[in-house]
Design a protein around this motif. Structure first.
Motif, PDB file in Angstrom:
ATOM      1  N   SER A   1      32.228  41.681  31.262  1.00 28.81           N
ATOM      2  CA  SER A   1      32.607  42.612  32.329  1.00 28.81           C
ATOM      3  C   SER A   1      31.746  42.404  33.567  1.00 28.81           C
ATOM      4  O   SER A   1      32.205  42.586  34.697  1.00 28.81           O
ATOM      5  CB  SER A   1      32.471  44.063  31.847  1.00 28.81           C
ATOM      6  OG  SER A   1      33.298  44.307  30.730  1.00 28.81           O
TER       7      SER A   1
ATOM      8  N   PRO B   1      32.657  38.742  36.491  1.00 23.87           N
ATOM      9  CA  PRO B   1      34.089  38.654  36.820  1.00 23.87           C
ATOM     10  C   PRO B   1      34.497  37.332  37.449  1.00 23.87           C
ATOM     11  O   PRO B   1      35.687  37.005  37.437  1.00 23.87           O
ATOM     12  CB  PRO B   1      34.292  39.816  37.801  1.00 23.87           C
ATOM     13  CG  PRO B   1      32.948  40.019  38.428  1.00 23.87           C
ATOM     14  CD  PRO B   1      31.959  39.740  37.334  1.00 23.87           C
TER      15      PRO B   1
ATOM     16  N   THR C   1      37.946  36.283  34.429  1.00 23.07           N
ATOM     17  CA  THR C   1      38.806  36.789  35.497  1.00 23.07           C
ATOM     18  C   THR C   1      39.909  37.694  34.966  1.00 23.07           C
ATOM     19  O   THR C   1      40.327  37.598  33.809  1.00 23.07           O
ATOM     20  CB  THR C   1      39.443  35.631  36.276  1.00 23.07           C
ATOM     21  OG1 THR C   1      40.339  34.920  35.404  1.00 23.07           O
ATOM     22  CG2 THR C   1      38.377  34.670  36.795  1.00 23.07           C
ATOM     23  N   SER C   2      40.400  38.563  35.847  1.00 26.27           N
ATOM     24  CA  SER C   2      41.495  39.464  35.492  1.00 26.27           C
ATOM     25  C   SER C   2      42.862  38.854  35.763  1.00 26.27           C
ATOM     26  O   SER C   2      43.869  39.382  35.288  1.00 26.27           O
ATOM     27  CB  SER C   2      41.351  40.778  36.265  1.00 26.27           C
ATOM     28  OG  SER C   2      40.188  41.455  35.869  1.00 26.27           O
TER      29      SER C   2
ATOM     30  N   ASP D   1      41.831  39.742  41.014  1.00 28.74           N
ATOM     31  CA  ASP D   1      40.418  39.424  41.211  1.00 28.74           C
ATOM     32  C   ASP D   1      40.096  39.574  42.692  1.00 28.74           C
ATOM     33  O   ASP D   1      40.980  39.637  43.549  1.00 28.74           O
ATOM     34  CB  ASP D   1      40.124  37.985  40.760  1.00 28.74           C
ATOM     35  CG  ASP D   1      40.324  37.802  39.262  1.00 28.74           C
ATOM     36  OD1 ASP D   1      39.819  38.643  38.502  1.00 28.74           O
ATOM     37  OD2 ASP D   1      40.997  36.831  38.853  1.00 28.74           O
TER      38      ASP D   1
ATOM     39  N   ARG E   1      40.687  39.069  29.608  1.00 25.98           N
ATOM     40  CA  ARG E   1      40.130  38.246  30.670  1.00 25.98           C
ATOM     41  C   ARG E   1      40.461  36.781  30.378  1.00 25.98           C
ATOM     42  O   ARG E   1      40.738  36.415  29.229  1.00 25.98           O
ATOM     43  CB  ARG E   1      38.608  38.430  30.782  1.00 25.98           C
ATOM     44  CG  ARG E   1      38.156  39.852  31.104  1.00 25.98           C
ATOM     45  CD  ARG E   1      38.518  40.245  32.520  1.00 25.98           C
ATOM     46  NE  ARG E   1      37.995  41.562  32.886  1.00 25.98           N
ATOM     47  CZ  ARG E   1      38.685  42.678  32.824  1.00 25.98           C
ATOM     48  NH1 ARG E   1      39.947  42.661  32.396  1.00 25.98           N
ATOM     49  NH2 ARG E   1      38.152  43.832  33.182  1.00 25.98           N
TER      50      ARG E   1
END
Length: 421
Positions: A73, A76, A80-81, A106, A314
């Motif tokens: 977390s 990032p 990545t999201s 992101d 992620r």
């Protein structure tokens, strides 16, 4: 091309398959025992489930330890999201952004949108909501006392966050049921009560529900451009930070996120609260003996113990080593909040529900970093006010049967919970 590890699971966890829907049909106690076994090993790799029309992906690593979830977390740029934080399969980009809004973005796109929408969640704005939350909670308990024993979910826990979010956005009361029904479908997981038994039907219902929510906000946004009011929709359509404003699509997408994340998470936390206080009467006695003294720690413990959101995904942007495990660019990982919140390396006696637990570094609102839940403070306020009103006016309220649980690997949801008082 994502790396597909060739791994075999240790023999004593070979019966655990997080991609098998049957695992998520098991009682919560059994699931947490399984997570405890998984935490003894480095992150294990799981194949993705066959979801019908969606292509089967390469699989994912399950991050079940608190340390791994927190570290990922906090990193990032590596974890990545994008392309998605809320689905294991790689859905079309338009689909992910429509249903996930900034959760699936992101920086710098994530930072831009969060900067604009966060104006509705400042401490000053949330302080203004206190009277509204109290008013709505009091009205809900008024109705509960008139109704008598009932299903706690639609009568109490679902009403407070739904009403507050709709009032924040300026949505008329006659549209609240429309928001409730469609947000329930969006977060239905694999539950046939909401989505049916056919994959194509499920996709159709999901898209239709998302479209209904987006259409509602598109109409409302157009009205607020013509005649602004003191609500969040007006603030969003008029937002202009360094020339930046939200498009209609972004406003609609953000409302889907707000309706499902801000509504369902708090709703399920309140539902779990009643179930837990019924199951652990000693903890109810402790809290009820001095509500205000224990409210802050009790609410955090409810979120930790229940973990309303089970995981977020992620994707590795590059090769990386974390806590002794090597990952390659393109690998998927699931941040298993439900497991991290029971990690004995962090929490003493983690399977004990303890309303006085402190410290409590749970990840029930996500891990530290840019994607920590924007509405965490609002959720805490709503849970506290609703439980305070219950303590004050219906202190003997209890669940009369086990919760009817949502069939989902993503949301630890409660569909129904009969209560008496």
């Amino acid at each position: 091309m994502p790396h597909v590890p060739q791994m075999s699971r240790p023999a004593d966890v070979s019966d655990i398959d997080l991609s098998d829907l049957a695992f998520w049909e098991r009682p919560l106690k059994e699931r947490h025992k399984a997570f405890a076994r998984l935490r003894r090993y480095d992150p294990l790799f799981f194949a993705e489930a066959d979801m019908g029309p969606v292509p089967i992906g390469p699989g994912y690593h399950a991050l079940v330890r608190h340390a791994d979830v927190v570290e990922a977390s906090r990193t990032p740029l590596v974890f990545t999201s994008e392309p998605s934080a809320i689905s294991i399969p790689d859905m079309p980009r338009e689909f992910s952004e429509f249903f996930g809004s900034m959760i699936n973005l992101d920086d710098p796109r994530h930072a831009r949108m969060r900067r604009i929408v966060s104006r509705g969640f400042t401490p000053r704005m949330l302080a203004k909501l206190d009277a509204d939350i109290q008013r709505v909670a009091a009205r809900i308990i008024d109705d509960l006392l008139d109704t008598g024993p009932c299903d706690f979910v639609p009568a109490v826990s679902a009403r407070l966050p739904l009403t507050i979010i709709c009032e924040m956005m300026g949505i008329p009361e006659e549209q609240h049921r429309r928001v409730f029904d469609n947000s329930s479908i969006v977060l239905a997981g694999s539950d046939p009560d909401y989505l049916g038994n056919d994959p194509e039907t499920a996709v159709h219902r999901l898209l239709a529900a998302g479209g209904e929510l987006a259409a509602l906000l598109t109409e409302l946004a157009a009205e607020r451009r013509r005649a602004p009011r003191q609500d969040l929709t007006s603030a969003l359509v008029s937002a202009d930070i360094d020339g930046d404003a939200l498009t209609d699509q972004e406003i609609g997408s953000f409302f889907i996120l707000l309706a499902v994340a801000g509504n369902e998470t708090t709703r399920n936390a309140i539902s779990h609260a009643l179930a837990l206080l019924t199951r652990f009467p000693d903890q109810r006695d402790t809290w009820w003996s001095d509500f205000e003294a224990h409210a802050a720690t009790a609410v955090e413990e409810i979120v930790r113990y229940a973990s309303p959101i089970t995981w977020m995904r992620r994707t590795l942007s590059r090769d990386h080593e974390m806590n002794g495990t090597h990952y390659r660019a393109g690998d998927k990982v699931l941040l298993m909040y439900a497991s991290a919140n029971r990690d004995s390396a962090v929490f003493t006696d983690p399977d004990r529900f303890d309303v006085t637990r402190s410290p409590n570094p749970h990840v029930g609102f996500g891990g530290p970093g840019p994607h920590f839940c924007l509405g965490a403070h609002l959720a805490r306020r709503e849970i506290t006010v609703m439980l305070r009103e219950m303590h004050r006016r219906v202190p003997t309220i209890r669940a009369t049967s086990e919760p009817q649980r949502l069939l989902s690997n993503f949301v630890n949801g409660i569909k129904s919970l009969p209560c008496d008082f």
